[in-house]
Motif scaffolding. Structure first.
Motif, PDB file in Angstrom:
ATOM      1  N   ILE A 228       0.853  -1.182   0.000  1.00 19.47           N
ATOM      2  CA  ILE A 228       0.000   0.000   0.000  1.00 19.47           C
ATOM      3  C   ILE A 228       0.891   1.236   0.000  1.00 19.47           C
ATOM      4  O   ILE A 228       1.841   1.335   0.788  1.00 19.47           O
ATOM      5  CB  ILE A 228      -0.922   0.050   1.233  1.00 19.47           C
ATOM      6  N   GLY A 229       0.591   2.153  -0.887  1.00 24.04           N
ATOM      7  CA  GLY A 229       1.348   3.396  -0.951  1.00 24.04           C
ATOM      8  C   GLY A 229       0.492   4.586  -0.576  1.00 24.04           C
ATOM      9  O   GLY A 229      -0.728   4.572  -0.752  1.00 24.04           O
ATOM     10  N   TRP A 230       1.157   5.598  -0.022  1.00 25.39           N
ATOM     11  CA  TRP A 230       0.508   6.885   0.241  1.00 25.39           C
ATOM     12  C   TRP A 230       1.084   7.908  -0.725  1.00 25.39           C
ATOM     13  O   TRP A 230       2.302   7.980  -0.918  1.00 25.39           O
ATOM     14  CB  TRP A 230       0.749   7.335   1.675  1.00 25.39           C
ATOM     15  N   PHE A 231       0.192   8.707  -1.276  1.00 26.05           N
ATOM     16  CA  PHE A 231       0.562   9.751  -2.219  1.00 26.05           C
ATOM     17  C   PHE A 231      -0.114  11.044  -1.787  1.00 26.05           C
ATOM     18  O   PHE A 231      -1.032  11.031  -0.974  1.00 26.05           O
ATOM     19  CB  PHE A 231       0.093   9.372  -3.632  1.00 26.05           C
ATOM     20  N   ARG A 232       0.340  12.143  -2.330  1.00 24.05           N
ATOM     21  CA  ARG A 232      -0.302  13.412  -2.016  1.00 24.05           C
ATOM     22  C   ARG A 232      -0.256  14.332  -3.229  1.00 24.05           C
ATOM     23  O   ARG A 232       0.621  14.210  -4.081  1.00 24.05           O
ATOM     24  CB  ARG A 232       0.365  14.092  -0.820  1.00 24.05           C
ATOM     25  N   GLN A 233      -1.222  15.234  -3.265  1.00 27.68           N
ATOM     26  CA  GLN A 233      -1.267  16.221  -4.332  1.00 27.68           C
ATOM     27  C   GLN A 233      -1.642  17.568  -3.740  1.00 27.68           C
ATOM     28  O   GLN A 233      -2.730  17.731  -3.188  1.00 27.68           O
ATOM     29  CB  GLN A 233      -2.264  15.819  -5.419  1.00 27.68           C
ATOM     30  N   ALA A 234      -0.698  18.493  -3.856  1.00 27.70           N
ATOM     31  CA  ALA A 234      -0.929  19.856  -3.386  1.00 27.70           C
ATOM     32  C   ALA A 234      -1.549  20.678  -4.511  1.00 27.70           C
ATOM     33  O   ALA A 234      -1.396  20.339  -5.689  1.00 27.70           O
ATOM     34  CB  ALA A 234       0.392  20.477  -2.945  1.00 27.70           C
ATOM     35  N   PRO A 235      -2.249  21.755  -4.167  1.00 20.93           N
ATOM     36  CA  PRO A 235      -2.877  22.595  -5.194  1.00 20.93           C
ATOM     37  C   PRO A 235      -1.863  23.072  -6.232  1.00 20.93           C
ATOM     38  O   PRO A 235      -0.791  23.585  -5.878  1.00 20.93           O
ATOM     39  CB  PRO A 235      -3.434  23.773  -4.392  1.00 20.93           C
TER      40      PRO A 235
ATOM     41  N   GLU B 188       2.528  13.289  -5.942  1.00 17.09           N
ATOM     42  CA  GLU B 188       3.832  12.704  -5.641  1.00 17.09           C
ATOM     43  C   GLU B 188       3.679  11.563  -4.650  1.00 17.09           C
ATOM     44  O   GLU B 188       2.771  11.545  -3.811  1.00 17.09           O
ATOM     45  CB  GLU B 188       4.787  13.763  -5.072  1.00 17.09           C
ATOM     46  N   GLY B 189       4.587  10.622  -4.738  1.00 11.96           N
ATOM     47  CA  GLY B 189       4.611   9.522  -3.798  1.00 11.96           C
ATOM     48  C   GLY B 189       5.173   9.978  -2.465  1.00 11.96           C
ATOM     49  O   GLY B 189       6.050  10.850  -2.422  1.00 11.96           O
ATOM     50  N   VAL B 190       4.664   9.425  -1.384  1.00 12.11           N
ATOM     51  CA  VAL B 190       5.124   9.770  -0.040  1.00 12.11           C
ATOM     52  C   VAL B 190       5.840   8.578   0.587  1.00 12.11           C
ATOM     53  O   VAL B 190       7.039   8.631   0.848  1.00 12.11           O
ATOM     54  CB  VAL B 190       3.947  10.221   0.848  1.00 12.11           C
ATOM     55  N   LEU B 191       5.121   7.504   0.803  1.00 12.05           N
ATOM     56  CA  LEU B 191       5.649   6.324   1.472  1.00 12.05           C
ATOM     57  C   LEU B 191       4.889   5.100   0.979  1.00 12.05           C
ATOM     58  O   LEU B 191       3.729   5.197   0.582  1.00 12.05           O
ATOM     59  CB  LEU B 191       5.419   6.417   2.980  1.00 12.05           C
TER      60      LEU B 191
ATOM     61  N   TYR C  10      -3.715  10.434  -0.607  1.00  9.69           N
ATOM     62  CA  TYR C  10      -4.375   9.266  -1.160  1.00  9.69           C
ATOM     63  C   TYR C  10      -3.611   8.003  -0.791  1.00  9.69           C
ATOM     64  O   TYR C  10      -2.383   8.007  -0.761  1.00  9.69           O
ATOM     65  CB  TYR C  10      -4.408   9.338  -2.686  1.00  9.69           C
ATOM     66  N   CYS C  11      -4.343   6.922  -0.549  1.00 11.22           N
ATOM     67  CA  CYS C  11      -3.694   5.622  -0.477  1.00 11.22           C
ATOM     68  C   CYS C  11      -4.056   4.847  -1.741  1.00 11.22           C
ATOM     69  O   CYS C  11      -5.096   5.101  -2.375  1.00 11.22           O
ATOM     70  CB  CYS C  11      -4.074   4.855   0.786  1.00 11.22           C
ATOM     71  N   ALA C  12      -3.177   3.935  -2.085  1.00 10.02           N
ATOM     72  CA  ALA C  12      -3.356   3.189  -3.325  1.00 10.02           C
ATOM     73  C   ALA C  12      -2.650   1.846  -3.223  1.00 10.02           C
ATOM     74  O   ALA C  12      -1.754   1.670  -2.393  1.00 10.02           O
ATOM     75  CB  ALA C  12      -2.788   3.980  -4.508  1.00 10.02           C
ATOM     76  N   THR C  13      -3.059   0.926  -4.074  1.00 10.79           N
ATOM     77  CA  THR C  13      -2.372  -0.356  -4.134  1.00 10.79           C
ATOM     78  C   THR C  13      -2.049  -0.702  -5.585  1.00 10.79           C
ATOM     79  O   THR C  13      -2.812  -0.351  -6.504  1.00 10.79           O
ATOM     80  CB  THR C  13      -3.211  -1.485  -3.497  1.00 10.79           C
ATOM     81  N   ASN C  14      -0.890  -1.344  -5.761  1.00 12.56           N
ATOM     82  CA  ASN C  14      -0.508  -1.815  -7.087  1.00 12.56           C
ATOM     83  C   ASN C  14      -0.855  -3.301  -7.248  1.00 12.56           C
ATOM     84  O   ASN C  14      -0.444  -3.913  -8.221  1.00 12.56           O
ATOM     85  CB  ASN C  14       0.979  -1.584  -7.340  1.00 12.56           C
ATOM     86  N   VAL C  15      -1.605  -3.801  -6.250  1.00 16.87           N
ATOM     87  CA  VAL C  15      -2.017  -5.212  -6.255  1.00 16.87           C
ATOM     88  C   VAL C  15      -0.794  -6.110  -6.446  1.00 16.87           C
ATOM     89  O   VAL C  15      -0.838  -7.100  -7.186  1.00 16.87           O
ATOM     90  CB  VAL C  15      -3.113  -5.505  -7.321  1.00 16.87           C
ATOM     91  N   GLY C  16       0.277  -5.736  -5.793  1.00 10.47           N
ATOM     92  CA  GLY C  16       1.502  -6.513  -5.795  1.00 10.47           C
ATOM     93  C   GLY C  16       2.083  -6.509  -4.393  1.00 10.47           C
ATOM     94  O   GLY C  16       1.630  -5.749  -3.539  1.00 10.47           O
ATOM     95  N   SER C  17       3.081  -7.328  -4.166  1.00 11.59           N
ATOM     96  CA  SER C  17       3.640  -7.450  -2.826  1.00 11.59           C
ATOM     97  C   SER C  17       4.716  -6.415  -2.520  1.00 11.59           C
ATOM     98  O   SER C  17       4.975  -6.116  -1.352  1.00 11.59           O
ATOM     99  CB  SER C  17       4.216  -8.849  -2.613  1.00 11.59           C
ATOM    100  N   SER C  18       5.325  -5.852  -3.558  1.00 12.33           N
ATOM    101  CA  SER C  18       6.397  -4.886  -3.324  1.00 12.33           C
ATOM    102  C   SER C  18       5.920  -3.484  -3.663  1.00 12.33           C
ATOM    103  O   SER C  18       4.826  -3.285  -4.192  1.00 12.33           O
ATOM    104  CB  SER C  18       7.611  -5.229  -4.187  1.00 12.33           C
ATOM    105  N   CYS C  19       6.776  -2.530  -3.351  1.00 14.84           N
ATOM    106  CA  CYS C  19       6.431  -1.126  -3.577  1.00 14.84           C
ATOM    107  C   CYS C  19       6.805  -0.648  -4.976  1.00 14.84           C
ATOM    108  O   CYS C  19       6.921   0.555  -5.207  1.00 14.84           O
ATOM    109  CB  CYS C  19       7.088  -0.248  -2.520  1.00 14.84           C
TER     110      CYS C  19
END
Length: 121
Positions: free
Chosen positions: A34-41, A46-49, A95-104
């Motif tokens: 699971i990844g966390w991303f963010r988008q500023a105005p 961009e990816g966070v973690l 935002y959180c998101a998944t690549n439906v994979g085990s790695s990042c």
């Protein structure tokens, strides 16, 4: 179907903390990153973690190292983003998101609706 729902956003003063949660459903969270991303105005997203299925953390943004951490609770089907020492430049929709994979690594195909974080005095 795969569903991700973020919560925990809000208004916080500079130097404060927030904990975001990502609730997963429609798939077995244990096996996926699971990844966390963010988008500023006015800026690109961009990816966070990211946290892999084996609890390995990958930092996408150097600016959050030492301040943000990620964790997962597979039993509760949630992934959390702990944000400390927040700065005004952390203001964004997260935002959180998944690549439906085990790695990042790989493309992220499933996204939540986002939660607003505003850091301001």
């Amino acid at each position: 179907q795969v569903q991700l729902v973020e919560s925990g956003g809000g208004l916080v003063q500079p130097g404060g903390s927030l904990r975001l949660s990502c609730a997963a459903s429609g798939f077995t969270l244990d096996y996926y990153a699971i990844g966390w991303f963010r988008q500023a105005p006015g800026k690109e997203r961009e990816g966070v973690l990211c946290i892999s299925s084996r609890d390995g953390s990958t930092y996408y943004a150097d600016s959050v190292k030492g301040r943000f951490t990620i964790s997962r609770d597979n039993a509760k089907k949630t992934v959390s983003l702990q944000m400390n020492s927040l700065k005004p430049e952390d203001t964004a929709v997260y935002y959180c998101a998944t690549n439906v994979g085990s790695s990042c690594h790989g493309n992220y195909d499933y996204w939540g609706q986002g939660t607003q974080v505003t850091v301001s005095s």
